[in-house]
Structures are given as structure tokens and as C-alpha cells.
Design an enzyme around this catalytic site. Structure first.
Site, mmCIF file in Angstrom:
data_model
loop_
_atom_site.group_PDB
_atom_site.id
_atom_site.type_symbol
_atom_site.label_atom_id
_atom_site.label_comp_id
_atom_site.label_asym_id
_atom_site.label_seq_id
_atom_site.Cartn_x
_atom_site.Cartn_y
_atom_site.Cartn_z
ATOM 1 N N SER A 47 0.716 -1.235 0.082
ATOM 2 C CA SER A 47 -0.031 -0.122 0.072
ATOM 3 C C SER A 47 0.811 1.144 0.058
ATOM 4 O O SER A 47 2.032 1.217 0.714
ATOM 5 C CB SER A 47 -0.989 0.080 1.104
ATOM 6 O OG SER A 47 -1.924 1.049 1.357
ATOM 7 N N HIS A 97 -5.403 -3.690 -11.155
ATOM 8 C CA HIS A 97 -6.367 -2.249 -10.795
ATOM 9 C C HIS A 97 -5.702 -0.990 -11.155
ATOM 10 O O HIS A 97 -4.657 -0.939 -10.769
ATOM 11 C CB HIS A 97 -6.816 -2.508 -9.533
ATOM 12 C CG HIS A 97 -7.736 -1.300 -9.044
ATOM 13 N ND1 HIS A 97 -8.840 -0.947 -9.916
ATOM 14 C CD2 HIS A 97 -7.741 -0.494 -7.932
ATOM 15 C CE1 HIS A 97 -9.252 0.120 -9.266
ATOM 16 N NE2 HIS A 97 -8.884 0.801 -8.041
ATOM 17 N N HIS A 99 -6.635 3.423 -12.292
ATOM 18 C CA HIS A 99 -7.601 4.396 -12.434
ATOM 19 C C HIS A 99 -7.126 5.126 -13.933
ATOM 20 O O HIS A 99 -7.013 6.304 -14.117
ATOM 21 C CB HIS A 99 -7.457 5.373 -11.347
ATOM 22 C CG HIS A 99 -8.280 4.811 -10.212
ATOM 23 N ND1 HIS A 99 -8.282 5.730 -9.018
ATOM 24 C CD2 HIS A 99 -8.382 3.723 -9.744
ATOM 25 C CE1 HIS A 99 -8.634 4.991 -8.106
ATOM 26 N NE2 HIS A 99 -8.787 3.619 -8.573
ATOM 27 N N ASP A 122 -11.276 -8.154 -31.346
ATOM 28 C CA ASP A 122 -9.752 -9.052 -31.178
ATOM 29 C C ASP A 122 -9.687 -9.558 -29.864
ATOM 30 O O ASP A 122 -9.109 -10.292 -29.665
ATOM 31 C CB ASP A 122 -8.708 -8.165 -31.774
ATOM 32 C CG ASP A 122 -8.454 -8.364 -33.280
ATOM 33 O OD1 ASP A 122 -9.154 -8.997 -33.807
ATOM 34 O OD2 ASP A 122 -7.927 -7.164 -33.686
ATOM 35 N N HIS A 171 -15.643 4.343 -10.328
ATOM 36 C CA HIS A 171 -14.164 4.371 -9.578
ATOM 37 C C HIS A 171 -13.069 3.822 -10.628
ATOM 38 O O HIS A 171 -12.323 4.818 -10.844
ATOM 39 C CB HIS A 171 -14.517 2.901 -8.903
ATOM 40 C CG HIS A 171 -13.096 2.594 -8.288
ATOM 41 N ND1 HIS A 171 -13.187 1.569 -7.095
ATOM 42 C CD2 HIS A 171 -11.827 2.881 -8.007
ATOM 43 C CE1 HIS A 171 -11.904 1.428 -6.620
ATOM 44 N NE2 HIS A 171 -11.220 2.097 -7.159
ATOM 45 N N TYR A 229 -4.973 -16.932 -35.490
ATOM 46 C CA TYR A 229 -4.070 -15.507 -35.581
ATOM 47 C C TYR A 229 -2.718 -15.923 -34.926
ATOM 48 O O TYR A 229 -2.646 -16.408 -33.898
ATOM 49 C CB TYR A 229 -4.680 -14.401 -34.822
ATOM 50 C CG TYR A 229 -4.005 -13.219 -34.654
ATOM 51 C CD1 TYR A 229 -3.985 -12.246 -35.418
ATOM 52 C CD2 TYR A 229 -3.087 -12.976 -33.424
ATOM 53 C CE1 TYR A 229 -3.359 -11.071 -35.682
ATOM 54 C CE2 TYR A 229 -2.485 -11.738 -33.350
ATOM 55 C CZ TYR A 229 -2.455 -10.937 -34.424
ATOM 56 O OH TYR A 229 -1.596 -9.807 -34.372
HETATM 57 ZN ZN LIG Z 1 -9.205 2.141 -7.092
#
Ligand SMILES: [Zn+2]
Length: 232
Positions: A47, A97, A99, A122, A171, A229
Site C-alpha cells: 500500500s 487495478h 484508474h 480481437d 471508480h 491468428y
Molecule cells: Zn481504485
């Protein structure tokens, strides 16, 4: 003594480094985790540590219940969301994750990303889904776990490896894959699809979705038993 999770941590570290390199995050935004399914452990970004200060030793290893296995730092606050998805879905070994700007723009508008072109087809054969907005009651419970549950609810009738990305309303973006490297690839693809769709809609607000036969052709060229492909 080397960590028994060294290789997993190195892969998670490298995948995390790719997030700012691909323009998907600034400062400490975003996080990547890598799963060792055989051992039931996940390596994830700590974090609040900026990417350019992040070392392999900083990566935190937790089990699928979220118990600390190895590491000196606290794991990403989004760890419970990652764990909800790993526990629910077979075959996923990396989650990202972000943003990232365009994907988050669509998430903030609470809109799925329309499948306007073959670049999108695709990679997935439908609009990039957008979850429902989280209720006040859910926010009061366990916010990060509820975020995972929102994603699961959105995927009740979807195949996660056929649609390896989602927008969380208001979010940001989550993407995943069979490997941590593939998860970052899918996060970068998501941002690019979001950008292209934004341009398309700006040029023509009534732009049509790609016709279904073109969607099927492009998706099936790259996925499923008749894929042809790329190199064998
Ligand atoms: Zn977030």
C-alpha cells in the site's frame, strides 16, 4: 536465505513496473497481483509505495484468505477485491487495478464501452461491462470485498477469460488474465479501447456498434478451437 516466493514476487514486481510504463497510473495509483495457484498465495504491491521506489522485497505475499505469509509492508488496500476474484474464478493468475484515464472516464460516466471496432473484437466479443453503482449498505460493510462482489455480480453470466476486464462504476478499471503479464496486457488494451471509443463517440455520438458477424470473425480468429491468428 532467499524467499520461497521469490519468483512469484519478481513476476508481480515486473508486472507492477509495467503499469506506469504503459501510462496506466501516476504516483501510487493502481496495483497488480500475481497468484501461485498451486501454493494458494498471492504476491501484491504494498500500500502507498510509488512504483519507482518499489523493490522486489517490498512485495507482500498473502494467502487466499488474506493472511500475511511474507513481507514487511502492508498489502495494497485493494487486496480483498483481488482475493474475491481469485477465490471465485479458475484459471486467473494475475489481476490489475488502475484508474487509467479513459477507462475511468467511462466508469465515471457509468457507461459500458461499446464495441465499435475490430480492435475491441480481437480481445472481447461484447461491450466492456460496467458494474452497478455500489449501494450505501454495501459501502458500510467491507468496501473492498464488496467491490469484488460487484464485479462477480456483473459476471454472473459471463466467462471471465473471454471478457478479461471490467469498469467499476464511479471508480476505475480491473483487468485480469491467465498470467500477471497477460493481466497487464489486458489493462493496457482496456485503456486503448476506452480511448478509441471516446474518439468514436465524440466524432459521431450515434456511431453504430460493430456488426455481429465482424465481432464473431475477429474474436474467433484469436480465441477458441479454430483460432488462427499469430504463430503456432
Ligand atoms: Zn481504485
Amino acid at each position: 536465505m532467499p524467499s520461497p516466493y521469490q519468483e512469484l514476487k519478481e513476476r508481480a514486481w515486473a508486472a507492477n513496473q509495467e503499469v506506469p510504463q504503459r501510462g496506466l497510473a501516476i504516483y501510487t495509483f493502481g496495483n497488480v497481483s500475481a497468484l501461485d495457484a498451486a501454493r494458494g498465495v498471492v504476491a501484491i504491491k504494498p500500500s502507498g509505495v510509488p512504483y519507482d521506489k518499489l523493490t522486489v522485497d517490498d512485495l507482500v505475499v498473502v494467502d487466499l484468505a488474506g493472511e500475511l505469509v511474507e513481507g514487511k509492508l502492508r498489502p495494497s488496500s485493494d487486496t480483498p477485491t483481488h482475493l474475491v476474484l481469485y477465490r471465485a474464478w479458475q484459471g486467473i493468475a494475475g489481476i490489475v487495478h488502475t484508474h487509467s484515464s479513459y477507462a475511468t472516464g467511462w466508469a465515471q460516466a457509468r457507461l459500458p464501452i461499446p464495441i465499435y471496432g475490430t480492435t475491441h473484437a480481437d480481445h472481447l466479443a461484447e461491450d466492456v461491462p460496467c458494474t452497478a453503482v455500489m449501494s450505501a449498505e454495501a459501502i458500510e460493510r467491507d468496501y473492498e470485498v464488496e467491490t469484488g462482489k460487484q464485479i462477480l455480480a456483473c459476471f454472473e453470466s459471463r466467462e471471465p477469460l473471454h471478457t478479461p476486464m471490467v469498469l467499476v462504476s464511479g471508480h476505475g478499471a480491473f483487468a485480469w488474465g491467465e498470467t500477471p503479464e497477460k493481466a497487464v496486457y489486458n489493462a493496457a488494451v482496456l485503456e486503448e479501447l476506452a480511448r478509441m471509443a471516446f474518439v468514436t463517440r465524440t466524432l459521431d455520438p450515434s456511431a453504430a456498434r460493430l456488426p455481429e458477424p465482424l465481432i464473431r470473425k475477429h474474436f474467433e480468429r484469436k480465441h477458441g478451437k479454430n483460432a488462427y491468428y499469430g504463430q503456432k
